[in-house]
Design a protein around this motif. Sequence first.
Motif, PDB file in Angstrom:
ATOM      1  N   ASP A  29       2.739   6.808  -0.069  1.00 21.78           N
ATOM      2  CA  ASP A  29       3.518   5.561   0.044  1.00 21.78           C
ATOM      3  C   ASP A  29       2.616   4.378   0.367  1.00 21.78           C
ATOM      4  O   ASP A  29       1.631   4.504   1.108  1.00 21.78           O
ATOM      5  CB  ASP A  29       4.581   5.700   1.136  1.00 21.78           C
ATOM      6  N   GLU A  30       2.984   3.235  -0.188  1.00 19.91           N
ATOM      7  CA  GLU A  30       2.274   1.998   0.135  1.00 19.91           C
ATOM      8  C   GLU A  30       2.620   1.581   1.575  1.00 19.91           C
ATOM      9  O   GLU A  30       3.786   1.642   1.989  1.00 19.91           O
ATOM     10  CB  GLU A  30       2.693   0.882  -0.823  1.00 19.91           C
ATOM     11  N   PRO A  31       1.637   1.151   2.352  1.00 13.21           N
ATOM     12  CA  PRO A  31       1.907   0.718   3.728  1.00 13.21           C
ATOM     13  C   PRO A  31       2.352  -0.745   3.767  1.00 13.21           C
ATOM     14  O   PRO A  31       2.305  -1.454   2.756  1.00 13.21           O
ATOM     15  CB  PRO A  31       0.543   0.876   4.401  1.00 13.21           C
ATOM     16  N   GLU A  32       2.779  -1.145   4.930  1.00 10.62           N
ATOM     17  CA  GLU A  32       3.082  -2.557   5.114  1.00 10.62           C
ATOM     18  C   GLU A  32       1.783  -3.358   5.127  1.00 10.62           C
ATOM     19  O   GLU A  32       0.708  -2.811   5.360  1.00 10.62           O
ATOM     20  CB  GLU A  32       3.827  -2.760   6.439  1.00 10.62           C
ATOM     21  N   ARG A  33       1.898  -4.635   4.893  1.00 10.25           N
ATOM     22  CA  ARG A  33       0.725  -5.501   4.878  1.00 10.25           C
ATOM     23  C   ARG A  33       0.760  -6.464   6.072  1.00 10.25           C
ATOM     24  O   ARG A  33       1.833  -6.880   6.518  1.00 10.25           O
ATOM     25  CB  ARG A  33       0.649  -6.280   3.571  1.00 10.25           C
ATOM     26  N   ALA A  34      -0.402  -6.802   6.502  1.00  9.17           N
ATOM     27  CA  ALA A  34      -0.523  -7.776   7.589  1.00  9.17           C
ATOM     28  C   ALA A  34      -0.292  -9.172   7.036  1.00  9.17           C
ATOM     29  O   ALA A  34      -0.155  -9.371   5.826  1.00  9.17           O
ATOM     30  CB  ALA A  34      -1.902  -7.667   8.236  1.00  9.17           C
ATOM     31  N   ALA A  35      -0.274 -10.149   7.923  1.00 11.83           N
ATOM     32  CA  ALA A  35      -0.054 -11.538   7.502  1.00 11.83           C
ATOM     33  C   ALA A  35      -1.123 -12.015   6.538  1.00 11.83           C
ATOM     34  O   ALA A  35      -0.869 -12.861   5.663  1.00 11.83           O
ATOM     35  CB  ALA A  35      -0.012 -12.448   8.729  1.00 11.83           C
ATOM     36  N   ASN A  36      -2.316 -11.454   6.670  1.00 10.90           N
ATOM     37  CA  ASN A  36      -3.411 -11.852   5.777  1.00 10.90           C
ATOM     38  C   ASN A  36      -3.375 -11.112   4.437  1.00 10.90           C
ATOM     39  O   ASN A  36      -4.257 -11.297   3.597  1.00 10.90           O
ATOM     40  CB  ASN A  36      -4.757 -11.651   6.461  1.00 10.90           C
TER      41      ASN A  36
END
Length: 243
Positions: A29-36
């Motif tokens: 699964d693709e993870p969440e991304r940070a603000a950057n």
Amino acid sequence: MAWSTRQLAELAGTTLKTVRHYHEVGLLDEPERAANGYKQYGIKHLVRLLRLRRLVDLGVPLSDIPSVEAADEKGEQILRALDAELAASIERQRRMRRELAAILDNRASIDLPADFKPLALDLPEAQRSFLLAYSSILTPSAMSALQEQLAAPRSDVAEQFDALPADAPEDVRQSLAERLAPEARRQQEDQPFLSDLETSSRREAAITQSVVVHALVEFYNEAQLDILQRVNALLSEDDPAGT
């Protein structure tokens, strides 16, 4: 603390390319991304990636991983088929090691099929080449019979035939043919397939004949071929009915 793709790959002992490929085929699964915009992987991704690596290291194709993980009947069949393949591979490698050991002990045996290793030092080069060529056409039982025949001590007349020069005179050729004929007759009686290789071949008749003819012409000189023709003629005279 989250990990980057590179850090996750290092923790799992794999590569960035592999992690990205698992994303593409839907296994990770693709993870969440940070603000950057950078991906942030957690412990669940690491555990998942380690499980995938284990299955891949066991030889499970990526396309079969969902079935194996489902632990259903299809998954069990996949694992059993894989186990059978591994068992065959292990046996093949064991056989290869046995053959390599025999070759290291006896360099001449590299010219022969595996079952003929003990005979290597005693056979002339032409006969070793014949055996290797015949192994491509004869059945295992015929090759075993041939081994049994060659295991017998070589006669004086056979050794003279092997050493015969191409320019051997007429009287020498005829004398050798007459002395070889009774030996050839005994061999045919002990091993009937020698007089009709086509019946003991795994190949079509035309292919079998081509291998035999090419081998004769390549590995015997003019005088030896002439003597073989004379031997056949003498055997035909002794058995005009062809029985």
